[in-house]
Design a protein around this motif. Structure first.
Motif, PDB file in Angstrom:
ATOM      1  N   LEU A  22       0.860  -1.196   0.000  1.00  0.00           N
ATOM      2  CA  LEU A  22       0.000   0.000   0.000  1.00  0.00           C
ATOM      3  C   LEU A  22       0.889   1.236   0.000  1.00  0.00           C
ATOM      4  CD1 LEU A  22      -2.751  -0.970   2.625  1.00  0.00           C
ATOM      5  CD2 LEU A  22      -3.122  -0.581   0.174  1.00  0.00           C
ATOM      6  N   THR A  23       0.370   2.326  -0.506  1.00  0.00           N
ATOM      7  CA  THR A  23       1.111   3.575  -0.346  1.00  0.00           C
ATOM      8  C   THR A  23       0.888   4.061   1.083  1.00  0.00           C
ATOM      9  OG1 THR A  23      -0.684   5.047  -1.042  1.00  0.00           O
ATOM     10  CG2 THR A  23       0.774   4.192  -2.781  1.00  0.00           C
ATOM     11  N   CYS A  24       1.840   4.808   1.591  1.00  0.00           N
ATOM     12  CA  CYS A  24       1.763   5.304   2.964  1.00  0.00           C
ATOM     13  C   CYS A  24       2.522   6.619   3.017  1.00  0.00           C
ATOM     14  CB  CYS A  24       2.405   4.267   3.904  1.00  0.00           C
ATOM     15  SG  CYS A  24       2.184   4.661   5.643  1.00  0.00           S
ATOM     16  N   LEU A  41       5.477  -0.980   2.163  1.00  0.00           N
ATOM     17  CA  LEU A  41       4.924   0.372   2.232  1.00  0.00           C
ATOM     18  C   LEU A  41       5.658   1.216   1.198  1.00  0.00           C
ATOM     19  CD1 LEU A  41       4.618   1.138   6.080  1.00  0.00           C
ATOM     20  CD2 LEU A  41       3.224  -0.336   4.646  1.00  0.00           C
ATOM     21  N   LEU A  42       4.889   1.846   0.324  1.00  0.00           N
ATOM     22  CA  LEU A  42       5.469   2.710  -0.705  1.00  0.00           C
ATOM     23  C   LEU A  42       5.119   4.157  -0.399  1.00  0.00           C
ATOM     24  CD1 LEU A  42       6.719   3.297  -3.563  1.00  0.00           C
ATOM     25  CD2 LEU A  42       4.392   3.062  -4.465  1.00  0.00           C
ATOM     26  N   VAL A  43       6.143   4.965  -0.174  1.00  0.00           N
ATOM     27  CA  VAL A  43       5.887   6.404  -0.082  1.00  0.00           C
ATOM     28  C   VAL A  43       5.829   6.864  -1.532  1.00  0.00           C
ATOM     29  CG1 VAL A  43       6.592   8.589   0.940  1.00  0.00           C
ATOM     30  CG2 VAL A  43       7.207   6.437   2.057  1.00  0.00           C
ATOM     31  N   GLY A  44       4.633   6.796  -2.101  1.00  0.00           N
ATOM     32  CA  GLY A  44       4.447   7.076  -3.519  1.00  0.00           C
ATOM     33  C   GLY A  44       4.438   8.577  -3.785  1.00  0.00           C
ATOM     34  N   ASP A  45       4.794   8.943  -5.021  1.00  0.00           N
ATOM     35  CA  ASP A  45       4.698  10.372  -5.351  1.00  0.00           C
ATOM     36  C   ASP A  45       3.231  10.761  -5.590  1.00  0.00           C
ATOM     37  OD1 ASP A  45       4.351   9.186  -7.805  1.00  0.00           O
ATOM     38  OD2 ASP A  45       5.798  10.431  -8.873  1.00  0.00           O
ATOM     39  N   SER A  46       2.325   9.772  -5.488  1.00  0.00           N
ATOM     40  CA  SER A  46       0.885  10.071  -5.443  1.00  0.00           C
ATOM     41  C   SER A  46       0.594  10.973  -4.241  1.00  0.00           C
ATOM     42  CB  SER A  46       0.078   8.770  -5.340  1.00  0.00           C
ATOM     43  OG  SER A  46       0.605   7.938  -4.327  1.00  0.00           O
ATOM     44  N   LEU A  47       1.529  11.023  -3.297  1.00  0.00           N
ATOM     45  CA  LEU A  47       1.511  11.992  -2.199  1.00  0.00           C
ATOM     46  C   LEU A  47       1.071  13.365  -2.706  1.00  0.00           C
ATOM     47  CD1 LEU A  47       2.784  13.026   0.689  1.00  0.00           C
ATOM     48  CD2 LEU A  47       4.705  13.664  -0.760  1.00  0.00           C
ATOM     49  N   VAL A 113      14.304   2.193  -3.663  1.00  0.00           N
ATOM     50  CA  VAL A 113      13.610   3.286  -4.362  1.00  0.00           C
ATOM     51  C   VAL A 113      12.834   2.700  -5.537  1.00  0.00           C
ATOM     52  CG1 VAL A 113      15.318   5.038  -3.720  1.00  0.00           C
ATOM     53  CG2 VAL A 113      15.571   3.808  -5.896  1.00  0.00           C
ATOM     54  N   LYS A 114      11.854   3.455  -6.002  1.00  0.00           N
ATOM     55  CA  LYS A 114      11.095   3.045  -7.195  1.00  0.00           C
ATOM     56  C   LYS A 114      11.248   4.122  -8.258  1.00  0.00           C
ATOM     57  CE  LYS A 114       6.396   3.338  -7.540  1.00  0.00           C
ATOM     58  NZ  LYS A 114       6.218   4.193  -8.735  1.00  0.00           N
ATOM     59  N   ILE A 115      11.442   3.684  -9.501  1.00  0.00           N
ATOM     60  CA  ILE A 115      11.464   4.652 -10.604  1.00  0.00           C
ATOM     61  C   ILE A 115      10.543   4.178 -11.726  1.00  0.00           C
ATOM     62  CG2 ILE A 115      13.830   5.413 -10.071  1.00  0.00           C
ATOM     63  CD1 ILE A 115      14.820   3.936 -12.497  1.00  0.00           C
ATOM     64  N   GLY A 137      11.049  -1.331 -10.329  1.00  0.00           N
ATOM     65  CA  GLY A 137      10.668  -0.693 -11.592  1.00  0.00           C
ATOM     66  C   GLY A 137       9.165  -0.401 -11.631  1.00  0.00           C
ATOM     67  N   HIS A 138       8.746   0.324 -12.662  1.00  0.00           N
ATOM     68  CA  HIS A 138       7.325   0.699 -12.795  1.00  0.00           C
ATOM     69  C   HIS A 138       7.040   0.952 -14.270  1.00  0.00           C
ATOM     70  CE1 HIS A 138       3.852   3.476 -11.159  1.00  0.00           C
ATOM     71  NE2 HIS A 138       3.519   2.935 -12.325  1.00  0.00           N
ATOM     72  N   ILE A 139       6.255   0.070 -14.886  1.00  0.00           N
ATOM     73  CA  ILE A 139       5.900   0.253 -16.310  1.00  0.00           C
ATOM     74  C   ILE A 139       4.384   0.162 -16.496  1.00  0.00           C
ATOM     75  CG2 ILE A 139       8.116  -0.568 -17.232  1.00  0.00           C
ATOM     76  CD1 ILE A 139       6.732  -3.267 -17.840  1.00  0.00           C
ATOM     77  N   LEU A 180       8.747  -5.382  -9.927  1.00  0.00           N
ATOM     78  CA  LEU A 180       8.260  -4.503 -11.000  1.00  0.00           C
ATOM     79  C   LEU A 180       6.777  -4.197 -10.809  1.00  0.00           C
ATOM     80  CD1 LEU A 180       8.968  -3.175 -13.747  1.00  0.00           C
ATOM     81  CD2 LEU A 180       8.306  -5.323 -14.844  1.00  0.00           C
ATOM     82  N   ILE A 181       6.458  -2.899 -10.763  1.00  0.00           N
ATOM     83  CA  ILE A 181       5.054  -2.471 -10.720  1.00  0.00           C
ATOM     84  C   ILE A 181       4.497  -2.495 -12.145  1.00  0.00           C
ATOM     85  CG2 ILE A 181       3.491  -0.506 -10.277  1.00  0.00           C
ATOM     86  CD1 ILE A 181       4.608  -1.438  -7.678  1.00  0.00           C
ATOM     87  N   LEU A 182       3.315  -3.091 -12.299  1.00  0.00           N
ATOM     88  CA  LEU A 182       2.601  -3.069 -13.582  1.00  0.00           C
ATOM     89  C   LEU A 182       1.326  -2.272 -13.351  1.00  0.00           C
ATOM     90  CD1 LEU A 182       2.877  -6.867 -14.555  1.00  0.00           C
ATOM     91  CD2 LEU A 182       4.389  -4.984 -15.246  1.00  0.00           C
ATOM     92  N   GLY A 203       0.874  -5.553  -9.139  1.00  0.00           N
ATOM     93  CA  GLY A 203      -0.055  -4.898 -10.044  1.00  0.00           C
ATOM     94  C   GLY A 203      -0.907  -3.837  -9.378  1.00  0.00           C
ATOM     95  N   ILE A 204      -1.244  -2.832 -10.184  1.00  0.00           N
ATOM     96  CA  ILE A 204      -2.262  -1.847  -9.782  1.00  0.00           C
ATOM     97  C   ILE A 204      -3.085  -1.636 -11.051  1.00  0.00           C
ATOM     98  CG2 ILE A 204      -0.480   0.022 -10.013  1.00  0.00           C
ATOM     99  CD1 ILE A 204      -2.329   1.612  -7.967  1.00  0.00           C
ATOM    100  N   GLY A 205      -4.289  -2.150 -11.055  1.00  0.00           N
ATOM    101  CA  GLY A 205      -5.078  -2.122 -12.286  1.00  0.00           C
ATOM    102  C   GLY A 205      -4.504  -3.058 -13.318  1.00  0.00           C
TER     103      GLY A 205
HETATM  104  O1  KIV Z   1       2.919   6.936  -6.438  1.00  0.00           O
HETATM  105  C1  KIV Z   1       2.219   5.925  -6.355  1.00  0.00           C
HETATM  106  O2  KIV Z   1       1.258   5.860  -5.582  1.00  0.00           O
HETATM  107  C2  KIV Z   1       2.543   4.795  -7.201  1.00  0.00           C
HETATM  108  C3  KIV Z   1       1.600   3.644  -7.171  1.00  0.00           C
HETATM  109  C4  KIV Z   1       0.517   3.925  -8.142  1.00  0.00           C
HETATM  110  C5  KIV Z   1       2.273   2.358  -7.462  1.00  0.00           C
HETATM  111  O3  KIV Z   1       3.494   4.816  -7.913  1.00  0.00           O
END
Ligand code: KIV
Length: 266
Positions: A22-24, A41-47, A113-115, A137-139, A180-182, A203-205
Motif C-alpha cells: 500500500l502507499t503510505c 509500504l510505498l511512499v508514492g509520489d501520489s503523495l 527506491v522506485k522509478i 521498476g514501474h511500467i 516490478l510495478i505493472l 499490479g495496480i489495475g
Molecule cells: O505513487 C504511487 O502511488 C505509485 C503507485 C501507483 C504504485 O506509484
C-alpha cells in the motif's frame, strides 16, 4: 516478527505467496499498516495528488518526498519501505539520480527506491545497484508521463505496445530491479509478463495474475474522490465517517454539549 526485505519478496514469488503493498505517507498510518502486516509500504509520489492537493504528480519535490519518507520510517518495523523518486530527480543526470536515490536511504530510512520507465532506465538502474541501492521498476501507465500518454489511460492494449512492455519488463529484470510495478494494463498481458520474469510483479489495475497487489491508500479508504479508476476497490468510506465526526463536533460545540464533565478537569 519477520522483517520483509527485497529478498523476502523474491522468496514469496518462489513460494507463490501473494505480496500486499500500500502507499503510505505518515507515521500513524505506517503503524496501522504494520499491525495489519502489509508487506511493502510505498511512499508514492501520489503523495502530491492525494495529500498535497497538486493536480498531478509532476510538482512533487525531493524535500516533500523525504519529509514523508522519514515519517513513515518512524512507524515502520516489519514492512519493506520503498520511496518513490519524484519527477526529474532521476531522469536528467546520472550523478543527480544516484545522489537523490542515496538520500532516500541515507536520510529517509528507505530500503529501496522506485522509478518509472522502461528500457531507457536500464543504465541508471545498474548505476544505482552499483551504489547498493535496490530499485523497484514501474511500467505500463506511468503517472509522471501523463502528458506524453495523453491522460491516465490503460496501456498495452495494442499488440505492438504489449510486445514493447513485455520486452521492457525483461530488460528491467536484466538490469537488476528486484520487483516490478505493472500499472493499468490488461490482465492477460500482466499474466504473460509475470510468467516471463523471475522477479515479482506487483499490479495496480493489472488484474489478478500478478505476484502482488498495490493500491493508493487514500483511494482504498475512500479519502480521494477526484479520480476514480475502475480498479480501485473501496475497502472503507472514511470520508463519510470523518465528515460525520466533524459535523457532530461542530454541533456539540455550537450547542454547548462539548466539553461535558467527563472531558473536563476538576
Ligand atoms: O505513487 C504511487 O502511488 C505509485 C503507485 C501507483 C504504485 O506509484
Amino acid at each position: 516478527m519477520q522483517k520483509i526485505t527485497t529478498v523476502s519478496l523474491s522468496e514469496m514469488k518462489q513460494q507463490q505467496k501473494k505480496i500486499s503493498m500500500l502507499t503510505c505517507y505518515d507515521y500513524a498510518t505506517s503503524l496501522i499498516m504494520n499491525e495489519a502486516c502489509i508487506d511493502v509500504l510505498l511512499v508514492g509520489d501520489s503523495l502530491g495528488m492525494v495529500v498535497l492537493g497538486y493536480e498531478n504528480t509532476l510538482p512533487v519535490t525531493m524535500d516533500e518526498m523525504l519529509h514523508h519518507t522519514k515519517a513513515v520510517k518512524r512507524g515502520n518495523s516489519r514492512a519493506l519501505l520503498v520511496a518513490d523518486m519524484p519527477y526529474l530527480s532521476y531522469q536528467v543526470k546520472k550523478k543527480d539520480a544516484l545522489k537523490n536515490a542515496g538520500r532516500f536511504l541515507k536520510e529517509g530510512g528507505a530500503e529501496a527506491v522506485k522509478i518509472e520507465g522502461g528500457r531507457e532506465m536500464a543504465k541508471i538502474i545498474k548505476a544505482m545497484l552499483d551504489a547498493d541501492i535496490p530499485v523497484m521498476g514501474h511500467i505500463g501507465l506511468m503517472p509522471q508521463a501523463v502528458h506524453k500518454m495523453g491522460g491516465y489511460k490503460v496501456q498495452g492494449r495494442e499488440e505492438k505496445q504489449a510486445q514493447a512492455l513485455l520486452e521492457d519488463a525483461k530488460i528491467l529484470e536484466d538490469a537488476g530491479v528486484f520487483s516490478l510495478i505493472l500499472e493499468s494494463i490488461p490482465q492477460e498481458l500482466a499474466r504473460k509478463i509475470t510468467r516471463s520474469l523471475s522477479i515479482p510483479t506487483i499490479g495496480i489495475g493489472a488484474g489478478r495474475y500478478c505476484d502482488g497487489q498495490v493500491l493508493v491508500v487514500n483511494d482504498m479508504l475512500g479519502l480521494y474522490k477526484k479520480i476514480h479508476p475502475k480498479f480501485v476497490k473501496k475497502y472503507a468510506d472514511l470520508s463519510s465517517i470523518m465528515k460525520k465526526a466533524f459535523t457532530d463536533f461542530k454541533e456539540e460545540v455550537t450547542q454547548e454539549k462539548f466539553p461535558d464533565e467527563e472531558h473536563s478537569y476538576k
